[in-house]
Design an enzyme around this catalytic site. Structure first.
Site, PDB file in Angstrom:
ATOM      1  N   LYS A  40      15.072  21.167 -12.722  1.00  0.00           N
ATOM      2  CA  LYS A  40      14.438  19.857 -12.808  1.00  0.00           C
ATOM      3  C   LYS A  40      15.331  18.812 -13.486  1.00  0.00           C
ATOM      4  CE  LYS A  40      10.551  19.175 -12.097  1.00  0.00           C
ATOM      5  NZ  LYS A  40       9.474  19.439 -13.043  1.00  0.00           N
ATOM      6  N   HIS A  64       0.834  -1.220   0.000  1.00  0.00           N
ATOM      7  CA  HIS A  64       0.000   0.000   0.000  1.00  0.00           C
ATOM      8  C   HIS A  64       0.866   1.266   0.000  1.00  0.00           C
ATOM      9  CE1 HIS A  64      -3.472  -2.542   1.334  1.00  0.00           C
ATOM     10  NE2 HIS A  64      -2.523  -3.171   2.011  1.00  0.00           N
ATOM     11  N   SER A  69      13.846  20.888 -18.041  1.00  0.00           N
ATOM     12  CA  SER A  69      12.589  21.589 -18.256  1.00  0.00           C
ATOM     13  C   SER A  69      12.876  22.892 -18.969  1.00  0.00           C
ATOM     14  CB  SER A  69      11.949  21.884 -16.908  1.00  0.00           C
ATOM     15  OG  SER A  69      11.079  22.978 -16.995  1.00  0.00           O
ATOM     16  N   GLU A  81       8.714   7.772 -17.318  1.00  0.00           N
ATOM     17  CA  GLU A  81       7.333   8.226 -17.534  1.00  0.00           C
ATOM     18  C   GLU A  81       6.806   7.797 -18.895  1.00  0.00           C
ATOM     19  OE1 GLU A  81       6.627  12.476 -15.806  1.00  0.00           O
ATOM     20  OE2 GLU A  81       8.751  12.289 -16.287  1.00  0.00           O
TER      21      GLU A  81
END
Lengths: 457, 457, 457, 457
Positions: free
Chosen positions: A282, A155, A276, A289
């Site tokens: 970043k 979880h 970025s 992704e």
């Protein structure tokens, strides 16, 4: 095209040509098509259906077409519908009448089925190799970081400490099942359909066994109507690819999490991160992704072909033309994902101190305390209840387990003795010494086993 | 690229470049990207963030880039990741430093959201036009073949006679709902995201209302975090497209059935059929089959993007890059299908005598007999039972209804009188004179209504 | 059943009864079925097709059947195929022959279409209410925690500081689009199909306008063949539900992340968490996880019905029976998810200090520094490059931005002045004062607007 | 429940109980759960973790719980979350404290994984049996109707004559691949997960090999983190089921077509047809239609679980609870479909004269004419063109092939001789005497082979 339409009074509408043409994607099958045609020509000659000379002429012509395509000299014309017609038309230009003999005892229906099977066999073989490579990367990482400890999550909550290597090897297992599924798919792909004609078989004295040997197939299809309308092997590849992408998406999710400022378990290599345009600070896990995002694409292709095949009467229907683009895209996506994930894993840096810190906070040894009481004679359920109350007490008093005194422990059960304070993250891990468990001994055996499976190629 | 990576020590791995680049598909957005940039430059000038001169320079440069692309002179470089970077890089080459000002108060996140919305708005507009055109074809066919009678089917069994025009208008209604769904999708697409920055809004005195007017948007997004990560409008287009393709697939199935030797209700025009390489006698409804097959592809893209979007935390994640290819393919597939189906319908020939013959066989007037008894006072359920026995009798005696004598009728109910033999296919159709029914009067009204809706553009 | 099969010599095979029966799920439509039958009886009487007395008798009987079902006294028999036959059979038992008149001018095909539309209209109405409620919870949370600051993420990397309220309102916007989609779906659901008969309309002087008024429909279907085979409204509900579940899955993902030991942005209420059978320390975000997981279920039902509808010829085919279970499950899943998420959000506790701490680490003000240089006259791209190098320097020297001296700043650009050190998280947020931006002023306006939309019911 | 929540101050919200409970569907696992618990108790005793007496007590208690459930005496309480808790709670009532020992060295995570694998193994075994039975029906039909001739279709256009038996055996082949896929799935399902604990293995001296033997597993899982979060075997079952349903949907489509008034190739048995409430003459192929429609449902469940699993971090997450309902429904749907299709096929009647008539119309021997010319020395492509023109001529003159005189033939090629008129449907079929072809000899061999595979059980 002109040949095929010879009964018709009108050329096809231009919209129709564009709508029905598959040449812009099925040109990728050219090498399989030509291999198939060469084998077919040889077989026709062997069986005396055409002469050896004709067969040689055809073969030379086909080799030349292949070269023209490879060298970018071949002119693909949109009105040539598909790669089979494009190759044949060029052969006609080149060889004249004898080219017309190549289609003897063959139909586009069995020809396209053949090409797609040859392609898929090769795709499976590349897929198996790429899976193996990613498995090897995982083994290397597991072996090279054998003593690192991290929280095991359920979880997304820290549950019990585990070895990082154990966590990595979970993915090894997933990929091993993927490997098996692609191998199984190969068995059902490795069947020669050529010789089925349009749907009923052919009326010539052909030799399908010879064709199978020439083209490297282990088996020959047993029902011509099935052979020309079967796309199970494509769906099966796609289903196996969907599960494999699902595994990669899980890995990707963890890489994204572990790269976050909050986890900081890993740092991706610059070569596998992107920046970025607006936020120079970043370092984004774009590769992970994208891999996660591409899962949708692969699932969608599977769903697409299943839908396309639904409720089609036998045998060949033009709907089947929709089999190729989805398969090509699935193969490309899966192979590139497997490869780029190998590179991403191979170059990332683990941050063992951050993982270890994440282990230390919280009550990650609660299970060990429960097991402690069970060993002292408490029933599991009672022990569970006792530890739950103990933790509740600790939370309310803002203490961690190692801040509790023996007296505090004993408020909850008289079974606690001084040795309770010897329970550590290390002892917890060492205790899980069953097959498949996270103890170092088990993990070392698992690495050894994994190397036997995946590194002795 | 170099700009964006300036913090990094290493260039991206070559595999990564290939894996993450979107230029090979998102170049299609170039005109929207340039329109957006021109509006942005004008806004920056209007608000005094850059000078008018700078804005003019930028605008001229952007127009030139557009021209270069249109004229095929623009060099797309794979390492330029996406169309936005490709345009910007060319602008840098061309204009130097001033090009660097264009990205002020803007991020790729709101820029890509803008481009995709501009594209989708245009796609919706084309879709609406193509739906309308197919509706007009259906109206023309319905009006031109108003008196043709065919079996109405349930379970692919002839059930009751209907007018062909009534059958065709059922598709008009489906397409009308499709039209409505795309219009509704447009409302939610027609919202300007530009000005949302990366995710938090921008720290400049921008004028989003001006941008909306320049770019033709009716509304401005109200939350920057939502605006950069919202792809609902893409999914909504895909969902509407899936339903529309489902409708086309039903039409396609009927065209395939009606073209079969067993039905022979229509003959496709040569320009909308294809032949067989092995069987010269074939006239195959390939266009309908492909349309039916492509339904799977469109469903698959919807499922793909829904999957990709699942469980993504806010705001922009690279997964979102997967939005474009699926959308482009869906738009291309739907538009070409609508267009080619219009042509196919417009050119096919109905065979009224075959349809009529299909009506005559069987017991297609059974419902009318039931209604007859109900009108004579029998309850519906009893009447149903009586007619069922009557038909059972006829089947066993190998008779059709019009072969039965009044005496035979009266064996099953004393309510039958001589007028039972006046029940005909024509009387059956005429009797269904309720709103939505198949009587000629209703169908004529439906055609009139349909023309008001779809032909008065 | 016996009535319908009266032409047949054999009863259906027992396996067939079980395979084809829908009674175990479509009993849920009983109240809609009975409402529809009452309206139908009244209409028949109004039009003189049955007597007023008969209509009254039927209506009383139907009311009694409804009561029997509600009171659990009704005996559902598996051989009664579906709820329509079950109700009719009971009515026969109760009323005898007159019950047989109820089916006059009606078919199961238009009856089942009616029941499903009545059900869906009610489901949409409940869905709209539940969405509104969740929106209200979001507004309440946003308003009650208006000054909390958190990192805004892209790629799950902290990018810029935002107000928590701004983040929450992003979900308000998503739900607003969902609301709109369900409203649009309602328009196309709110059309009376009754009166279409089996497929061709009915041969009685019925009054469909009266039926529409009795049953609260805004419109009457315009083509009987379409009306009995249209399930667009079910698919449209499912598509809207899929997007809405996608939104909930994103929220769920964030709740799982924010509950993690690594983020610790929130603590779920005990009433909305569950424990572990083995690990008493765990407080698991099961509700959020289940909501995220159930997204797959809802997508799957959408895909299922789209597949089922693919390529069905007109009109009714038994395949359509597959419409109901998927819809019921989708409605149940969506409604319960919306409700349970409202409760979960309403009771969770934010941990503002942890969020704030997450903001402070890293280089979350990099964009503000870039903007700073742009305001001082640097072009955006140059500024971006400068800040990138500055951050690279800071990272290598293990410093945060506020640890850098002015001299260090000036090594990278002479434009830096003392005021650069006044850039703070607060100033960053305040600066994003454009429509849709995260400044407090904008967020307050957004809250006001949201309340106007969602709280003035 | 109370045990698991003992750290919490509040009971779960009622909505939460309902939302998270799985008892209403996972009660179906009770027998597997109890088998697993008995084996676990025996193992604990064998290893000295509990006493033999305790083990015997537990086993007796478990047997009694099983009996109570089977006899309908067991009270399922909604607050008991799942079947595991329900069984354990009853055991507590019955046995007191000793029941609390059963959960030693076990977690719900490995317990639920075990139950689901036991269930799936049994489901696969039943599936294999049902596939075999349908294959046997196909063989019986093929053998019993060996000489029936029908048109072989491509694009639903008659293409070449085939034996009905050949057509039927195409489905035999599809089912054979399905059989293989389920067998392959079994290999990966047949692995014991018990002993993995929550995620890390257990800290007791357990004996997993003993458990595997007791429970009939061939293998033991090798990584505990993978073992508790792996649902590949469920997805793999669903993927194999999707392909199998796709095959049934193709068969269903043909049954619907062949039952139509236009084809009339078969008549379904009354026991496998249904009537119409409004049209007593109808004999609807509802079973086939439902089977075709249910394909969507099975695809949807596959897509649902793939989506649910996407991007879940390791290890167990509550999302996984969504694995069961979809699997149960898929198993139920597939098994009932296979069974009911066996019955439907077994009882239908073929109408050989109608099939034969369908063969005679059209130009179904065109390929044979082409082959004829090729045998006379024409190249295939030229021959194809000649026959195309011949057919064009015949169509325009409204003649069938056997109406053409030799002179007419010779207008198109001098190679035609008198023997061209000996080409018949029968000669066409006999000529296709290659492996997989439709000649009677090949079909007889295929039947023999099929019997060896599927009837020697």
């Amino acid at each position: 095209m002109s040949h095929i339409r010879s009964r018709f009074d009108k050329p096809p509408d231009e919209l129709v040509v564009k709508y029905t043409s598959s040449l812009h994607f099925d040109w990728r099958l050219y090498s399989y098509d030509i291999r198939g045609s060469i084998a077919h020509a040889r077989m026709l000659a062997k069986q005396g259906i055409i002469s050896n000379e004709e067969s040689n002429t055809l073969e030379k012509g086909l080799v030349q077409v292949a070269e023209e395509i490879e060298q970018g000299k071949f002119e693909f014309k949109p009105e040539q519908e598909d790669i089979h017609m494009a190759v044949e038309a060029r052969l006609m230009d080149m060889l004249g009448d004898v080219a017309g003999k190549l289609h003897t005892a063959r139909s586009r229906n069995d020809q396209v089925a053949l090409d797609l099977r040859l392609y898929t066999k090769e795709a499976i073989s590349e897929t198996l190799g790429s899976i193996r490579k990613l498995q090897q990367t995982l083994i290397k990482l597991a072996e090279g970081n054998k003593n690192m400890i991290m929280p095991g999550y359920t979880h997304l909550q820290p549950a019990q400490p585990v070895l990082l290597a154990h966590h990595l090897l979970a993915y090894f297992e997933m990929l091993l099942r993927d490997f098996g599924r692609f191998e199984d798919c190969l068995k059902r792909t490795d069947v020669l359909p050529l010789g089925s004609g349009s749907l009923a078989g052919v009326a010539y004295n052909t030799n399908r066994q010879f064709l199978a040997e020439e083209l490297g197939f282990s088996d020959v299809s047993r029902n011509s109507m099935d052979a020309v309308s079967d796309r199970d092997f494509v769906i099966e590849y796609m289903a196996a690819a969907s599960v494999c992408m699902m595994h990669l998406s899980r890995m990707a999710e963890e890489i994204v999490l572990w790269s976050s400022a909050e986890f900081k378990f890993i740092e991706l290599d610059d070569a596998y991160s992107t920046g970025s345009s607006l936020m120079p600070q970043k370092k984004n896990p774009d590769v992970a992704e994208l891999g996660r995002g591409k899962t949708g694409r692969v699932y969608g292709k599977l769903m697409g072909l299943l839908t396309t095949m639904k409720a089609l009467p036998l045998t060949y229907n033009r709907d089947l033309q929709e089999d190729k683009e989805g398969l090509f895209d699935t193969v490309d996506t899966l192979l590139s994902s497997l490869k780029v994930f190998s590179g991403m894993l191979d170059t990332l840096k683990f941050k063992p101190e951050n993982m270890r810190q994440a282990v230390n906070q919280g009550f990650i040894l609660a299970t060990d305390l429960t097991d402690y009481l069970v060993c002292k004679g408490e029933s599991f359920r009672n022990a569970h209840g006792i530890i739950a109350h103990l933790i509740s007490y600790a939370v309310k008093n803002d203490k961690t387990l190692n801040m509790l005194s023996l007296d505090e422990y004993r408020k909850f059960s008289a079974l606690f003795e001084a040795d309770v304070q010897k329970i550590t993250v290390e002892s917890s891990i060492a205790a899980r010494n069953v097959t498949g468990g996270t103890s170092l001994k088990q993990v070392e055996q698992a690495i050894k086993k994994a190397k036997e499976i995946a590194c002795n190629l």
